[in-house]
Motif scaffolding. Structure first.
Motif, PDB file in Angstrom:
ATOM      1  N   UNK A 283      47.797  18.430  13.062  1.00  0.00           N
ATOM      2  CA  UNK A 283      48.688  18.531  14.224  1.00  0.00           C
ATOM      3  C   UNK A 283      49.953  19.298  13.854  1.00  0.00           C
ATOM      4  N   UNK A 284      50.497  19.029  12.678  1.00  0.00           N
ATOM      5  CA  UNK A 284      51.707  19.727  12.235  1.00  0.00           C
ATOM      6  C   UNK A 284      51.439  21.220  12.109  1.00  0.00           C
ATOM      7  N   UNK A 285      50.292  21.541  11.521  1.00  0.00           N
ATOM      8  CA  UNK A 285      49.918  22.947  11.373  1.00  0.00           C
ATOM      9  C   UNK A 285      49.765  23.598  12.743  1.00  0.00           C
ATOM     10  N   UNK A 286      49.043  22.921  13.632  1.00  0.00           N
ATOM     11  CA  UNK A 286      48.811  23.447  14.978  1.00  0.00           C
ATOM     12  C   UNK A 286      50.137  23.662  15.697  1.00  0.00           C
ATOM     13  N   UNK A 287      51.023  22.675  15.609  1.00  0.00           N
ATOM     14  CA  UNK A 287      52.301  22.758  16.324  1.00  0.00           C
ATOM     15  C   UNK A 287      53.162  23.873  15.752  1.00  0.00           C
ATOM     16  N   UNK A 288      53.119  24.028  14.415  1.00  0.00           N
ATOM     17  CA  UNK A 288      53.943  25.053  13.779  1.00  0.00           C
ATOM     18  C   UNK A 288      53.509  26.455  14.219  1.00  0.00           C
ATOM     19  N   UNK A 289      52.224  26.595  14.551  1.00  0.00           N
ATOM     20  CA  UNK A 289      51.758  27.901  15.062  1.00  0.00           C
ATOM     21  C   UNK A 289      52.015  28.016  16.555  1.00  0.00           C
ATOM     22  N   UNK A 290      51.663  26.974  17.304  1.00  0.00           N
ATOM     23  CA  UNK A 290      51.845  27.023  18.758  1.00  0.00           C
ATOM     24  C   UNK A 290      53.310  27.283  19.105  1.00  0.00           C
TER      25      UNK A 290
END
Lengths: 211, 186
Positions: free
Chosen positions: A167-174
């Protein structure tokens, strides 16, 4: 088979075929690549990126989500190794949480109350709720696959941390696309989306990470 | 367990991870009597027949083997080993219908790792039935190396397989055996 015979058998299989560290590294590589492709080709970078990135709210949004991803991965590697203490690494995750709370407090202190509702809801709360899990799906699958080599004390907890990392990775890209920059938005929609991915990770971990 | 013992085990395991088969075998042989002492103590405490202890020892050894990629060679191996043992103990108790909250304190395990090792292997322990459930050529390879005492090279020559193929088949067979230990030890 006597135990001595078993030992002979095990010793013949000397080569370590399933080291944990490289597996996690590969999972991260896959996750980062997929998130980057989704960001650039699917949701696209925000148009005002060059100026927006200099604004503290935008930089904070990207930085804090990336911090969650990094700290969760560090914790995950420790969780996967029996006998390695995890409490300290776990507590480090409170840092981004505290940072978000401080950012929310600053936002409330510095902006008129009349604008709070608009800042909270933003333009795209629905997209945020959809895209963070979408971005997180492949990283989560990759991380869980790697963690099947691990030996976590609690498979459920390991799955949850895997979910948080994804989720952290996804959010950091989104966040490079998302036009809503208020910490109020971040603390609400990003957190809800991340909590959902973390929950899914916990459920999957409970089944997949038993050893 | 004593610091010296843990350090010796750590060194053997480091060399094992570097590909030293002799060091690896020495490590496993040195650890086994300690695992046996723990297993017997647990069997006694849980009212299981002592003959089950050797199955438990083998289950732990296979787990140590398959999970050794999670050991960080810069750390002492004692806590790693104790945690693996505890995981197997908890799992065993759960499968025996222990239910509820299962307490196997890590300190107990660490302490037991240090007590008198138990050298008397139980000759009744017989995982032959597990090997029988493997498919050929895995079964043949496992038999040849474990019971026959052959090396990988010899086995490969006899079965007209490459050494690499034998090694891969052996590794897969060990994973299958690990699953079988878990389903059989009840």
């Amino acid at each position: 088979m006597k135990t001595d015979d078993l030992i002979r058998l095990l010793a013949a299989d000397t080569q370590v075929r399933e080291p944990l560290g490289p597996a996690i590294a590969v999972a991260l590589g896959v996750g980062l690549a997929v998130c980057a492709v989704l960001l650039v080709f699917q949701v696209h970078l925000r148009h005002d990126l060059l100026t927006a990135i200099l604004q503290p709210r935008v930089a904070f949004k990207i930085g804090v989500t990336a911090a969650v991803a990094v700290l969760a991965i560090v914790l995950l590697d420790r969780i996967g190794r029996p006998g390695v203490p995890v409490v300290g690494a776990g507590r480090l995750l409170l840092l981004p949480l505290a940072a978000v709370l401080i950012a929310v407090a600053l936002e409330l202190a510095m902006t008129p109350a009349a604008s709070w509702g608009e800042r909270l809801v933003g333009r795209n709360p629905g997209w945020c709720l959809v895209y963070i899990p979408v971005f997180a799906a492949v990283p989560l699958a990759a991380i869980l696959t790697a963690m099947r080599r691990a030996a976590p004390e609690s498979p459920t907890r390991a799955g949850a941390v895997a979910g948080l990392a994804a989720a952290g990775m996804a959010a950091a890209f989104y966040a490079w696309h998302c036009p809503d920059d208020s910490p109020l938005f971040l603390a609400t929609w990003y957190v809800i989306a991340s909590a959902a991915v973390t929950g899914v990770g916990a459920l999957l971990g409970r089944r997949l990470l038993v050893w | 367990m004593s610091v010296a013992q843990s350090e010796e085990w750590s060194q053997w395991m480091r060399r094992a991870i570097g590909g030293d088969e002799i060091a690896y075998r020495t490590f496993l042989q040195s650890v086994t009597p300690h695992l046996r002492a723990i297993a017997r103590r647990r069997c006694r405490a849980w009212g299981m027949p002592l003959s089950d202890a050797e199955d438990v020892v083998q289950d732990v050894l296979v787990t140590v083997h398959l999970k050794r990629g999670t050991w960080d060679p810069s750390r002492p191996i004692g806590p790693w080993l104790a945690t693996i043992v505890r995981n197997r103990a908890v799992d065993l108790q759960r499968r025996r219908g222990g239910g509820g909250r299962i307490a196997v304190p890590l300190d107990d395990v660490l302490e037991t790792l240090g007590v008198e090792p138990d050298d008397g292997a139980d000759d009744l322990a017989d995982a032959e039935r597990l090997i029988d459930r493997l498919k050929d050529p895995a079964r043949d390879i496992v038999r040849s190396i474990s019971l026959g005492g052959a090396g990988v090279k010899e086995t490969a020559a006899r079965l007209q397989m490459t050494e690499g193929a034998v090694r891969v088949a052996l590794h897969r067979a060990l994973k299958t055996l690990a699953a079988l230990y878990r389903s059989e030890t009840t």
